[in-house]
Write an enzyme that holds these catalytic residues in place. Structure first.
Site, PDB file in Angstrom:
ATOM      1  N   TYR A  56      27.500  69.622  39.917  1.00  0.00           N
ATOM      2  CA  TYR A  56      27.095  69.174  41.342  1.00  0.00           C
ATOM      3  C   TYR A  56      26.651  70.558  41.345  1.00  0.00           C
ATOM      4  CZ  TYR A  56      26.241  64.113  40.381  1.00  0.00           C
ATOM      5  OH  TYR A  56      26.083  63.378  39.902  1.00  0.00           O
ATOM      6  N   ARG A  59      24.845  72.271  39.202  1.00  0.00           N
ATOM      7  CA  ARG A  59      23.445  71.560  39.225  1.00  0.00           C
ATOM      8  C   ARG A  59      22.360  72.768  40.199  1.00  0.00           C
ATOM      9  NH1 ARG A  59      23.075  65.822  38.394  1.00  0.00           N
ATOM     10  NH2 ARG A  59      21.120  66.093  38.544  1.00  0.00           N
ATOM     11  N   VAL A  93      17.064  64.801  42.153  1.00  0.00           N
ATOM     12  CA  VAL A  93      18.175  65.142  42.931  1.00  0.00           C
ATOM     13  C   VAL A  93      17.625  67.014  43.657  1.00  0.00           C
ATOM     14  CG1 VAL A  93      19.567  63.714  42.972  1.00  0.00           C
ATOM     15  CG2 VAL A  93      20.039  65.629  41.470  1.00  0.00           C
ATOM     16  N   HIS A 109      17.232  59.016  45.226  1.00  0.00           N
ATOM     17  CA  HIS A 109      18.740  59.556  44.491  1.00  0.00           C
ATOM     18  C   HIS A 109      19.736  59.734  45.180  1.00  0.00           C
ATOM     19  CE1 HIS A 109      18.223  56.325  40.388  1.00  0.00           C
ATOM     20  NE2 HIS A 109      17.806  55.635  41.561  1.00  0.00           N
ATOM     21  N   CYS A 120      33.485  61.812  58.736  1.00  0.00           N
ATOM     22  CA  CYS A 120      33.107  61.356  60.148  1.00  0.00           C
ATOM     23  C   CYS A 120      31.852  60.425  59.725  1.00  0.00           C
ATOM     24  CB  CYS A 120      32.727  62.320  60.672  1.00  0.00           C
ATOM     25  SG  CYS A 120      31.596  63.986  60.039  1.00  0.00           S
ATOM     26  N   CYS A 139      32.534  67.894  61.609  1.00  0.00           N
ATOM     27  CA  CYS A 139      34.355  67.362  62.233  1.00  0.00           C
ATOM     28  C   CYS A 139      34.939  68.014  61.387  1.00  0.00           C
ATOM     29  CB  CYS A 139      33.755  65.642  61.920  1.00  0.00           C
ATOM     30  SG  CYS A 139      34.616  65.658  59.437  1.00  0.00           S
ATOM     31  N   ASN A 202       4.031  60.392  30.708  1.00  0.00           N
ATOM     32  CA  ASN A 202       5.455  60.390  29.583  1.00  0.00           C
ATOM     33  C   ASN A 202       5.060  61.679  28.660  1.00  0.00           C
ATOM     34  OD1 ASN A 202       8.033  60.465  31.248  1.00  0.00           O
ATOM     35  ND2 ASN A 202       8.257  59.509  28.950  1.00  0.00           N
TER      36      ASN A 202
HETATM   37  C1  LIG Z   1      22.245  52.589  33.067  1.00  0.00           C
HETATM   38  C2  LIG Z   1      21.453  51.777  33.372  1.00  0.00           C
HETATM   39  C3  LIG Z   1      21.535  50.716  32.469  1.00  0.00           C
HETATM   40  N1  LIG Z   1      22.847  51.762  34.704  1.00  0.00           N
HETATM   41  C4  LIG Z   1      21.448  51.031  35.992  1.00  0.00           C
HETATM   42  O1  LIG Z   1      20.908  50.817  36.287  1.00  0.00           O
HETATM   43  C5  LIG Z   1      22.826  51.166  37.049  1.00  0.00           C
HETATM   44  C6  LIG Z   1      23.020  49.018  37.561  1.00  0.00           C
HETATM   45  C7  LIG Z   1      23.371  48.405  35.911  1.00  0.00           C
HETATM   46  C8  LIG Z   1      24.710  48.401  36.091  1.00  0.00           C
HETATM   47  N2  LIG Z   1      24.841  47.585  34.627  1.00  0.00           N
HETATM   48  C9  LIG Z   1      23.168  47.338  34.166  1.00  0.00           C
HETATM   49  C10 LIG Z   1      22.764  46.475  33.185  1.00  0.00           C
HETATM   50  C11 LIG Z   1      21.318  46.047  33.421  1.00  0.00           C
HETATM   51  C12 LIG Z   1      20.558  46.874  34.358  1.00  0.00           C
HETATM   52  C13 LIG Z   1      21.129  47.521  35.357  1.00  0.00           C
HETATM   53  C14 LIG Z   1      22.145  48.073  35.099  1.00  0.00           C
HETATM   54  N3  LIG Z   1      22.137  51.236  38.298  1.00  0.00           N
HETATM   55  C15 LIG Z   1      23.055  51.708  39.245  1.00  0.00           C
HETATM   56  O2  LIG Z   1      23.905  51.386  39.408  1.00  0.00           O
HETATM   57  C16 LIG Z   1      22.030  51.801  40.562  1.00  0.00           C
HETATM   58  C17 LIG Z   1      21.833  53.125  41.293  1.00  0.00           C
HETATM   59  C18 LIG Z   1      21.749  54.278  40.108  1.00  0.00           C
HETATM   60  C19 LIG Z   1      22.013  55.522  40.225  1.00  0.00           C
HETATM   61  C20 LIG Z   1      22.143  56.351  39.597  1.00  0.00           C
HETATM   62  N4  LIG Z   1      21.863  58.467  39.622  1.00  0.00           N
HETATM   63  C21 LIG Z   1      21.535  58.948  39.280  1.00  0.00           C
HETATM   64  N5  LIG Z   1      20.708  59.615  40.001  1.00  0.00           N
HETATM   65  C22 LIG Z   1      21.459  60.641  40.466  1.00  0.00           C
HETATM   66  C23 LIG Z   1      22.648  61.312  40.163  1.00  0.00           C
HETATM   67  C24 LIG Z   1      22.406  62.515  39.297  1.00  0.00           C
HETATM   68  O3  LIG Z   1      21.129  63.180  39.039  1.00  0.00           O
HETATM   69  O4  LIG Z   1      23.422  63.813  38.773  1.00  0.00           O
HETATM   70  S1  LIG Z   1      20.687  58.052  38.013  1.00  0.00           S
HETATM   71  C25 LIG Z   1      20.052  59.463  37.290  1.00  0.00           C
HETATM   72  O5  LIG Z   1      19.607  58.904  35.324  1.00  0.00           O
HETATM   73  C26 LIG Z   1      18.004  58.822  35.521  1.00  0.00           C
HETATM   74  C27 LIG Z   1      17.264  59.554  34.366  1.00  0.00           C
HETATM   75  O6  LIG Z   1      16.125  58.532  34.347  1.00  0.00           O
HETATM   76  P1  LIG Z   1      14.975  60.045  34.442  1.00  0.00           P
HETATM   77  O7  LIG Z   1      14.779  61.094  35.385  1.00  0.00           O
HETATM   78  O8  LIG Z   1      14.210  59.052  33.775  1.00  0.00           O
HETATM   79  O9  LIG Z   1      15.673  61.333  32.594  1.00  0.00           O
HETATM   80  P2  LIG Z   1      15.602  61.241  31.264  1.00  0.00           P
HETATM   81  O10 LIG Z   1      16.331  62.055  30.904  1.00  0.00           O
HETATM   82  O11 LIG Z   1      16.522  59.588  30.970  1.00  0.00           O
HETATM   83  O12 LIG Z   1      14.677  60.726  30.745  1.00  0.00           O
HETATM   84  C28 LIG Z   1      13.073  61.613  31.204  1.00  0.00           C
HETATM   85  C29 LIG Z   1      11.566  61.229  30.640  1.00  0.00           C
HETATM   86  O13 LIG Z   1      11.126  62.426  30.542  1.00  0.00           O
HETATM   87  C30 LIG Z   1      10.097  62.223  30.088  1.00  0.00           C
HETATM   88  N6  LIG Z   1      10.693  63.742  29.914  1.00  0.00           N
HETATM   89  C31 LIG Z   1      10.931  64.957  29.224  1.00  0.00           C
HETATM   90  N7  LIG Z   1       9.999  66.522  29.287  1.00  0.00           N
HETATM   91  C32 LIG Z   1       8.408  66.284  30.072  1.00  0.00           C
HETATM   92  C33 LIG Z   1       7.560  66.523  30.145  1.00  0.00           C
HETATM   93  N8  LIG Z   1       7.312  68.526  29.812  1.00  0.00           N
HETATM   94  N9  LIG Z   1       6.158  66.301  30.968  1.00  0.00           N
HETATM   95  C34 LIG Z   1       6.325  64.482  30.095  1.00  0.00           C
HETATM   96  N10 LIG Z   1       7.595  64.189  30.675  1.00  0.00           N
HETATM   97  C35 LIG Z   1       8.661  64.830  30.146  1.00  0.00           C
HETATM   98  C36 LIG Z   1      10.921  62.182  28.423  1.00  0.00           C
HETATM   99  O14 LIG Z   1      10.084  61.824  27.513  1.00  0.00           O
HETATM  100  C37 LIG Z   1      11.955  61.328  29.051  1.00  0.00           C
HETATM  101  O15 LIG Z   1      11.309  60.102  28.780  1.00  0.00           O
HETATM  102  C38 LIG Z   1      17.687  59.240  36.638  1.00  0.00           C
HETATM  103  O16 LIG Z   1      17.143  58.249  37.680  1.00  0.00           O
HETATM  104  C39 LIG Z   1      18.294  60.113  37.554  1.00  0.00           C
HETATM  105  O17 LIG Z   1      18.658  59.690  39.165  1.00  0.00           O
HETATM  106  N11 LIG Z   1      22.369  51.019  41.790  1.00  0.00           N
HETATM  107  C40 LIG Z   1      22.176  49.937  41.347  1.00  0.00           C
HETATM  108  O18 LIG Z   1      21.804  49.460  41.260  1.00  0.00           O
HETATM  109  O19 LIG Z   1      23.079  49.026  42.901  1.00  0.00           O
HETATM  110  C41 LIG Z   1      22.453  47.282  42.660  1.00  0.00           C
HETATM  111  C42 LIG Z   1      21.040  48.014  43.560  1.00  0.00           C
HETATM  112  C43 LIG Z   1      20.454  47.349  43.557  1.00  0.00           C
HETATM  113  C44 LIG Z   1      18.865  46.833  43.532  1.00  0.00           C
HETATM  114  C45 LIG Z   1      18.857  47.256  44.968  1.00  0.00           C
HETATM  115  C46 LIG Z   1      20.326  47.003  45.679  1.00  0.00           C
HETATM  116  C47 LIG Z   1      21.181  47.261  44.823  1.00  0.00           C
END
Ligand SMILES: CC(C)NC(=O)[C@H](Cc1c[nH]c2ccccc12)NC(=O)[C@H](CCCC/N=C(/NCCC(=O)O)S[C@H]1O[C@H](COP(=O)(O)OP(=O)(O)OC[C@H]2O[C@@H](n3cnc4c(N)ncnc43)[C@H](O)[C@@H]2O)[C@@H](O)[C@H]1O)NC(=O)OCc1ccccc1
Length: 229
Positions: A56, A59, A93, A109, A120, A139, A202
């Site tokens: 982090y 980043r 983030v 997130h 704290c 703290c 997208n």
């Molecule tokens: C992998 C996945 C299956 N896992 C989950 O979803 C899990 C839950 C889960 C576990 N097992 C499961 C099985 C099935 C379903 C769900 C789960 N989720 C959790 O744990 C969440 C917590 C998840 C958060 C984790 N932290 C992040 N980020 C912070 C960290 C950090 O940043 O380091 S997630 C992180 O990854 C995700 C990445 O996705 P994207 O942002 O979409 O990025 P990606 O690279 O994947 O895609 C980019 C897209 O942009 C496009 N693109 C690229 N360039 C461009 C461009 N130029 N223009 C336009 N588009 C473009 C590309 O084509 C592409 O499509 C984001 O959410 C991002 O924040 N918490 C939770 O569920 O708690 C309970 C709850 C639920 C509901 C209500 C209460 C409690």
């Protein structure tokens, strides 16, 4: 956008890609060099806080070298001009939405520029390197500070506000997200179920693209201003 009063927008890493911020799943994406379990879970942090802080800190340092792009700026314009309800929920983030001027904004997130003391429970702004030995500005304890980021297995921020906005939305727009991570990936189905029209902007179809009424594929820096203006 006739007949539309309340807009809910969800953004992901794709909206910041043209600013030079790495996405997660793309080529040389963030998850390329790191195992999610090691750097984005509370268990990984407990196991090796230095590794997580290094991930982090790098980043956060990079954030100082990039700026908002045309997509961020167009969304900030919409925020200022839209007379109805509008909420911009970002999974990102980075601070590029707020640096572009967005105000009706929610970081579900967490944020790179915030820290959280596990002793704290204070949260606070944090510039520069954090490192495992960081001292809590509140703290004064050493080594109990973590990035204020929502990791896998942790509950996202603002879910009540998001649920309320999902209930009231006439239009749900998803920009630059692969739809791979929940609960964000489920918002389109909830919005649709509640009668909102749905738009995906997208580079390519996301995992949830079948749930969108309208889809615009291309770089966010081009497609978002075209949609807003
Ligand atoms: C992998 C996945 C299956 N896992 C989950 O979803 C899990 C839950 C889960 C576990 N097992 C499961 C099985 C099935 C379903 C769900 C789960 N989720 C959790 O744990 C969440 C917590 C998840 C958060 C984790 N932290 C992040 N980020 C912070 C960290 C950090 O940043 O380091 S997630 C992180 O990854 C995700 C990445 O996705 P994207 O942002 O979409 O990025 P990606 O690279 O994947 O895609 C980019 C897209 O942009 C496009 N693109 C690229 N360039 C461009 C461009 N130029 N223009 C336009 N588009 C473009 C590309 O084509 C592409 O499509 C984001 O959410 C991002 O924040 N918490 C939770 O569920 O708690 C309970 C709850 C639920 C509901 C209500 C209460 C409690």
């Amino acid at each position: 956008m006739t007949g539309i009063r309340n807009i809910l927008i969800l953004t992901g890493a794709g909206v910041s890609a043209e600013s030079g911020v790495a996405t997660f799943r793309g080529p040389d994406g963030l998850w390329e060099g790191h195992r999610v379990e090691d750097v984005a879970t509370p268990e990984g942090f407990a196991r090796d806080p230095e590794l997580v802080h290094a991930f982090y800190d790098a980043r956060r340092a990079r954030l100082g070298k990039v700026g908002p792009n045309a997509a961020h700026q167009a969304l900030a314009r919409l925020d200022h001009e839209w007379p109805g309800e509008l909420l911009l929920v970002t999974q990102n983030v980075d601070d590029l939405h707020e640096r572009a001027g967005s105000q009706r904004l929610l970081h579900m997130h967490g944020a790179l520029n915030n820290g959280w003391c596990l002793r704290c429970n204070e949260r606070f702004g944090w510039e520069g390197m954090m490192g495992a030995a960081a001292q809590c500005p509140s703290c004064a304890t050493y080594g109990m500070v973590r990035p204020d980021i929502v990791w896998f297995g942790e509950i996202p921020y603002g879910m009540d506000q998001i649920d309320a906005a999902l209930l009231r939305a006439d239009l749900f727009v998803s920009i630059g997200t692969s739809g791979a991570v929940y609960p964000a990936a489920g918002f389109v189905r909830t919005a649709r179920y509640r009668g909102a029209s749905t738009l995906e902007i997208n580079l390519e179809p996301s995992q949830g693209s079948i749930f969108f009424d309208e889809r615009r594929y291309g770089p966010a820096g081009t497609e978002v201003p075209a949609w807003v203006d």
